[in-house]
Each structure stands twice: as structure tokens, then as C-alpha cells.
Design an enzyme around this catalytic site. Structure first.
Site, PDB file in Angstrom:
ATOM      1  N   LYS A 111       1.329 -27.222 101.809  1.00 22.20           N
ATOM      2  CA  LYS A 111       2.409 -26.089 101.234  1.00 22.20           C
ATOM      3  C   LYS A 111       1.841 -24.927 101.181  1.00 22.20           C
ATOM      4  CE  LYS A 111       5.771 -26.483  97.300  1.00 22.20           C
ATOM      5  NZ  LYS A 111       6.070 -27.139  96.103  1.00 22.20           N
ATOM      6  N   SER A 144      10.853 -28.376  95.818  1.00 22.23           N
ATOM      7  CA  SER A 144      10.486 -27.245  96.619  1.00 22.23           C
ATOM      8  C   SER A 144       9.500 -27.532  97.675  1.00 22.23           C
ATOM      9  CB  SER A 144       9.834 -26.255  95.697  1.00 22.23           C
ATOM     10  OG  SER A 144       8.515 -27.059  95.299  1.00 22.23           O
ATOM     11  N   SER A 163       9.530 -31.770  93.056  1.00 18.90           N
ATOM     12  CA  SER A 163       9.223 -31.214  94.160  1.00 18.90           C
ATOM     13  C   SER A 163       8.446 -31.950  95.301  1.00 18.90           C
ATOM     14  CB  SER A 163       8.742 -29.734  94.067  1.00 18.90           C
ATOM     15  OG  SER A 163       9.577 -28.779  93.241  1.00 18.90           O
TER      16      SER A 163
END
Lengths: 98, 485
Positions: free
Chosen positions: B77, B152, B176
Site C-alpha cells: 500500500k 482504503s 481498511s
């Protein structure tokens, strides 16, 4: 809880955010809705409840302030928006008098 | 094809010499080039760096070297610092930021021999549940490109689901990791708060943020957790608790365990297909010898309002650093320092980030602190105590991860509150700090993934992985692959 435009402006100043007039209006409405939703917390009596700042118990962690890793000073320049002779350049900080 | 293999399958083929890391990494890079234009799951693909790391991995293996991830392509990420590789948090304010250091987790991955194939898209600063709040455009769900992949960590979830990496790393502040894992039909584990160091994770809400694996199956989550878990003196919230071997005992089944099913998690407005799929999963474990117990977590409905005070408050403080002085974006033309800060932050942050900074600043401002922040912290205690009490009676808790299958792109962007309510079943674990794993448990009639989550007591990652693996063995949903078009 309705948030007024001047309250939005005040909070934006505290947060160092410049907002457009459209954003001020939008945030006044949206933040009011969100705060109204948050206000359901007042249904609960929490007078005798201790606050939780972290879910897991934590202790201060101390150590000697010793240098363990050195970076080439030039490495910081790579990400600097503006630099001069190894210093970060910023707009004028102190206003001149008169 | 090498790209459809799980990490543990891939490692066998690499160690036996059936595949080389260069072959594998090349196959993934080709697939990213072919497929990712439809998904936008990567912000940065490190083609040259990945091939070089693969060459090194092959060389090391030829010399007898081994590593838990030696030669396996892992996506990270874009909230985790990678030395020399752009790290943006999907924000304009960091669009050209090149960290001079590796985050703890990335350092651990590299030590284990992983090839960092690229950085995945996310909601800006991890604020969002749909990966629509990215400066680099929305990520799309591989199962249906008109749908959101969750957020996210939506880029990591989409990349794993679409076989664009062997496994990925995400971060979970209010769901997330688990929510996008559910939306994309993969496995996502949020470890106990403090289990994994956040050093080098771009901070959102520091009392909630936790880094974890996102993988093609449950065993892979254990493999990655083995690599990234552990104590780090550079994160003062990192727990000095012994690390288990999370891969051992994963096949021990559920006989003798008591699974709690919280009534409050089967909420009004829950999709009937989600409800049915999760209940069938629970029954499947009952048939394998688990005892099922209906429980109550009475303060569940207050988790969203608590979260939307605490997370924005912490974010407003954490994001104060993006002032355009030392790194990151700076607005042109300001004639004083303060106007430079204000213009930089106006142009550098997207709408959701500004909204949360405003909300958090308001909640912490003079006159409102007790009414909002302190109140939320007290209710947080009640939410945590609900879990502590429940775990006196049950071994783990099972519930849906998300109340509905993934919604359409653009469907909720106009109404922040509706978007926030999508996190209603995941936020609680972050507020309490307990671990949770989401795994696929079925599909809706229109072929969208449904997820179930297993929550456990502090540091019982091994136990929740064991329960998840048992269910996976019965359902085999992890074997299904999306057709991307």
C-alpha cells in the site's frame, strides 16, 4: 447542531486550511450532519467511565538519544520544495515595521 | 500460470526449481501491463527494481539461500515508506515524495527476500471506504469494474484478487484491510494493535492504525504475518509480546471452540444475501464441532460516531506536518509563511481529507473537547469492555465484514455520512484494538464477493486464522477468480 459559516472559517484558520466559499458552504452543511449523527453519543451516561486513549495498555518508552543511523545531508534536498545552501527556503516570516 | 499461485504454492515451486523468480516476476509485470489499465490498482509499478530484486533472489537461491518470501512479488500500500521508491499516500501533497528509508514492514519483507513489485492505490491518507478518494483516480473492483473495491486499501485488495501480485500489505484504521478484502473476495487480516510496527506507515489515526496482510488464502496471511510481526523499538506503541508461528496449527479445526455471534452485527438494512451467506458459514463450523453462542455487544451502534470523532481528531494532528516546508507539495506564489501553509494545504489535500481535518480540529477546539473527544474516548471504553466481556464466554466472534456487497462507483461520494456507515461492522475491532480477519464466504446473485470476519482476543491471531482456515476448507470460495472486463 448547525455549524455557521463563520465557525467553519474559524476552524479552517485553526487547521491552516484556505477554503473556497463553495467549500465553506458545503462543509458547513456536511459537518453539521455529521455532528448531529455524533450527538447520539449523548444518549449514554458516561460520568463514571474512564476514557480510553489506546486500546492496549502502553507505557512510555525511553532510550538514550544516541545516533544509530546517519543520512547523507544531500538526501533531504531531494524532497525539499525549495532549498538554498543546505537550508529550506520559505517565504518571509517576520514583517518589517512601518 | 505462476500468477494464479498462492504464496505458499509459489514458494514450493521456487524452492524446487520448477520456477525462477525472474519468470514469476516477469509474468506478473506482463499481467499488470495487460490488466491494470482496467483497474488502476497500482500508483507505482517498479518494473526495473522488481526485475533486479528477482535476479538477486534467483542468485541467492542458486547459492543455497532460502527465505520465507525469497523471490515472491509482493505489493505494498502506498502508505508505507519504501526507500528510493515514490510513496504518495495517494495524495497530491506527497505525489513526488521519495522516502530516504524503508518502513519497518517493508524492511522485514525485503529481509525475507520479497520482491516489492509496486505501490498500490488507496483513499488519500487512508481516509475512505471505496478508494475513490485518490489523487490518482479510483480503483475498480476486479469482479465488476463498475463497483468499488472497498477502501482504503482498495488497490492492494484489487491487485491480489486480480492476480497482479502474490500477496499484498494494507493498513486498517477502521476496516481498511478487512472491508476491501471482503469487497474483492480475498483474505485480509488486521492484527492486534501493537502486533506490527507502524514505523514508516504514513500516520492517519495513531491509536487505531495497524498494518497487515492481504492474500489469496488464509495460509498466505499466516506466512506474511510471520514475516512482519514483531517488536520494533522505533514504534513506541509496538508490543513486546512473543511472536507465534502463525502457520503452525492452522489446520487444527474448530472442535471444542465456542463461536460468538453478536446480534447487533446483523443490522437493519443488511443485505439478505450477506445475511444468508454468513449464517451458512457459521452453520458449517457448527457442523465441524464448534459450539455457536448468540451474544450481545450492546454498544456496537456507537462505534461509527465514536470513530468519526477520534480518527479525525488524531488525523488533524498527524496531518499538521504537511506544510510544504521540508518535503511534499508546496503552493506557488504565497507572500507570507502562513499564507503559504494555507494555500499548500488547500491545493495539496482532497475534499475528504479536508473534511476530516475540519471535523477533527473542531472536536479538539476550545469549548468542544469534553463534549466530543472526551465523550468519544469514554464510549470507546464501553465498546472495548463489551468485547472483553464477550471473550470470557466465547473463543472467537463471527460476523459479516460489510453489510452489503460492494456498491457502485460514484454511488456514495456525495454523502459522506452514508459512506461512513459502510464501516459499521469493522470499526469496532479497531476501537477495541483486537485482531480480525475477513475471508470470502460466498457471492451475491450478480457475482459480487461476500465476506465474513472472525474477531479474536488480543494477540490471538493464530486462533482466528485457524477458524478462518477451517471455514475456507469447507467453502473453497478462495478458488474462484474474477473475469476482468
Amino acid at each position: 447542531m448547525k455549524l455557521a459559516r463563520d465557525e467553519v472559517r474559524h476552524v479552517a484558520t485553526l487547521a491552516r486550511l484556505e477554503l473556497s466559499p463553495e467549500e465553506e458552504e458545503l462543509f458547513a452543511a456536511q459537518l453539521s450532519d455529521i455532528l448531529e449523527y455524533i450527538n447520539q453519543l449523548n444518549e449514554l451516561d458516561t460520568d463514571s467511565i474512564e476514557p480510553t486513549s489506546h486500546a492496549v495498555d502502553l507505557m512510555n518508552v525511553f532510550r538514550e538519544d544516541e545516533i544509530s543511523q546517519k543520512f547523507d545531508p544531500g538526501i533531504w534536498k531531494l524532497n525539499a520544495p525549495s532549498e538554498d545552501h543546505g537550508h529550506f527556503r520559505v517565504p518571509k516570516i517576520i514583517e518589517s515595521e512601518g | 500460470m505462476p500468477h494464479s499461485l498462492t504464496i505458499h504454492e509459489l514458494m514450493e515451486k521456487l524452492d524446487s526449481g520448477e520456477l525462477s523468480s525472474q519468470q514469476v516476476v516477469k509474468a506478473y509485470l506482463d499481467r499488470i501491463e495487460a490488466v491494470d489499465p482496467k483497474l488502476n490498482s497500482f500508483v507505482t509499478v517498479d518494473r526495473e527494481g522488481a526485475m533486479e530484486q528477482a535476479r538477486q533472489a534467483d542468485r541467492q537461491r542458486a547459492e543455497g539461500g532460502r527465505g520465507a518470501l525469497l523471490g515472491a512479488p509482493i505489493a505494498v500500500k502506498d502508505a508505507l515508506a519504501t526507500k528510493g521508491l515514490k510513496t504518495t499516500a495517494s495524495s497530491k501533497s506527497l505525489e513526488n515524495y521519495i522516502p530516504p528509508f524503508d518502513s519497518f514492514v517493508v524492511g522485514k519483507l525485503k529481509e525475507a527476500g520479497a520482491v516489492i513489485i509496486g505501490k498500490t492505490n488507496m483513499d488519500e491518507f487512508a481516509m475512505g471506504s471505496s478508494t475513490e478518494n485518490s489523487h490518482f483516480g479510483a480503483t475498480r473492483n476486479p469482479w465488476n469494474t463498475d463497483k468499488i473495491p472497498g477502501g482504503s486499501s482498495g488497490g492492494s485488495a484489487a491487485a491480489v484478487s486480480a492476480d497482479l501480485c502474490a500477496g499484498a500489505i494494507g493498513s486498517d484504521t477502521g476496516g481498511s484491510i478487512r472491508q476491501p478484502a471482503s469487497c474483492c473476495g480475498i483474505v485480509g487480516l488486521k492484527p492486534t494493535y501493537g502486533r506490527v510496527s507502524r514505523f514508516g506507515l504514513i500516520a492517519f489515526a495513531s491509536s487505531l492504525d495497524q498494518v497487515g496482510p492481504m492474500t489469496k488464502d488464509v495460509a498466505d496471511a499466516a506466512v506474511l504475518l510471520n514475516v512482519i510481526a514483531g517488536y520494533d523499538s522505533l514504534d513506541s506503541t509496538c508490543a513486546d509480546v512473543a511472536v507465534d508461528d502463525y502457520t503452525s496449527g492452522i489446520g487444527d479445526g474448530v472442535e471444542g471452540l465456542t463461536i460468538g455471534v453478536p446480534r447487533e452485527y446483523f443490522v437493519d438494512g443488511m443485505d439478505p444475501e450477506v445475511d444468508r451467506s454468513v449464517r451458512e458459514s457459521i452453520e458449517a463450523l457448527e457442523n465441524l464441532g464448534a459450539r455457536i453462542k448468540s451474544i450481545s455487544l450492546p454498544h456496537t451502534k456507537y462505534a461509527v460516531p465514536v470513530y468519526y470523532v477520534i480518527a479525525p481528531a488524531e488525523a488533524s494532528s498527524n496531518l499538521a506536518r504537511y506544510d510544504g516546508v521540508k518535503y511534499g507539495f508546496r503552493a506557488d506564489g504565497a507572500d507570507s509563511l502562513v499564507s503559504m501553509y494555507e494555500a499548500t494545504r488547500m491545493e495539496g489535500f482532497g475534499a475528504e481529507v479536508k473534511r476530516r481535518i475540519m471535523l477533527g480540529t473542531y472536536a479538539l477546539s476550545s469549548g468542544y473537547y469534553d463534549a466530543y473527544y472526551l465523550k468519544a474516548q469514554k464510549v470507546r471504553t464501553l465498546i472495548r469492555d463489551d468485547f472483553l466481556k464477550a471473550f470470557e464466554e466465547v473463543s472467537v466472534i463471527m460476523a459479516p465484514t460489510v453489510p452489503t456487497p460492494p456498491f457502485g462507483i460514484g454511488e456514495k461520494t456525495g454523502d459522506p455520512l452514508q459512506m461512513y456507515l459502510n464501516d459499521v461492522l469493522t470499526i469496532n475491532a479497531n476501537l477495541a484494538g483486537i485482531p480480525g480477519v475477513s475471508m470470502p464466504c460466498g457471492f451475491s446473485a450478480d457475482r459480487l464477493p461476500i465476506g465474513v470476519q472472525v474477531l479474536g482476543p488480543y494477540f490471538k491471531e493464530k486462533l482466528i486464522l485457524r477458524v478462518a482456515r477451517t471455514l475456507e476448507g469447507v467453502l473453497s470460495c478462495n478458488k474462484a477468480k474474477p473475469v476482468i472486463n
